[in-house]
Scaffold this motif. Sequence first.
Motif, PDB file in Angstrom:
ATOM      1  N   LEU A 138      12.348  -8.479 -15.815  1.00  0.00           N
ATOM      2  CA  LEU A 138      13.173  -7.657 -14.930  1.00  0.00           C
ATOM      3  C   LEU A 138      14.667  -7.916 -15.077  1.00  0.00           C
ATOM      4  O   LEU A 138      15.482  -7.189 -14.511  1.00  0.00           O
ATOM      5  N   ILE A 155      16.433 -10.550 -13.996  1.00  0.00           N
ATOM      6  CA  ILE A 155      17.000 -11.011 -12.722  1.00  0.00           C
ATOM      7  C   ILE A 155      17.150 -12.539 -12.702  1.00  0.00           C
ATOM      8  O   ILE A 155      16.892 -13.179 -11.690  1.00  0.00           O
ATOM      9  N   ILE A 165      11.353  -6.126  -4.844  1.00  0.00           N
ATOM     10  CA  ILE A 165      12.273  -6.312  -5.975  1.00  0.00           C
ATOM     11  C   ILE A 165      12.592  -4.929  -6.519  1.00  0.00           C
ATOM     12  O   ILE A 165      11.731  -4.281  -7.133  1.00  0.00           O
ATOM     13  N   GLU A 171      14.108  -3.782  -8.993  1.00  0.00           N
ATOM     14  CA  GLU A 171      13.959  -3.576 -10.445  1.00  0.00           C
ATOM     15  C   GLU A 171      12.501  -3.333 -10.852  1.00  0.00           C
ATOM     16  O   GLU A 171      12.240  -2.890 -11.963  1.00  0.00           O
ATOM     17  N   LEU A 172      11.560  -3.644  -9.965  1.00  0.00           N
ATOM     18  CA  LEU A 172      10.144  -3.517 -10.306  1.00  0.00           C
ATOM     19  C   LEU A 172       9.658  -2.098 -10.004  1.00  0.00           C
ATOM     20  O   LEU A 172       9.014  -1.832  -9.008  1.00  0.00           O
ATOM     21  N   ASP A 173      10.017  -1.174 -10.898  1.00  0.00           N
ATOM     22  CA  ASP A 173       9.538   0.195 -10.783  1.00  0.00           C
ATOM     23  C   ASP A 173       8.267   0.336 -11.608  1.00  0.00           C
ATOM     24  O   ASP A 173       7.760  -0.642 -12.164  1.00  0.00           O
ATOM     25  N   ALA A 188       8.616  -0.842 -15.256  1.00  0.00           N
ATOM     26  CA  ALA A 188       8.755  -2.301 -15.327  1.00  0.00           C
ATOM     27  C   ALA A 188       7.432  -2.978 -15.007  1.00  0.00           C
ATOM     28  O   ALA A 188       7.104  -4.021 -15.583  1.00  0.00           O
TER      29      ALA A 188
END
Length: 88
Positions: free
Chosen positions: A19, A21, A38, A40-42, A45
Amino acid sequence: MKTIDTTLTDLVDVVVTVLGIEERRASLSAATELLGGIPELDSLALLELVVVIEERFAIAIDDGDLTGEVFETLGTLAAFVDAKQQGA
């Protein structure tokens, strides 16, 4: 023998790398929410994360395993990975 703590530490490494991070590594714990916690965790991802987890831990994650319960927190994911490694 691997423990859940070792699995969790290894998972944190995977998550921060996938990610991007790294600057938030110190804030990640077993209680850290993954899905919804989080940004960024789509979905894309998540798929990348699954592939890296499969490679890193030498396990197979089935589509049916991609549930909200498994990916609720780092702790639930670590417990899942640990169980997969034990053959459960």
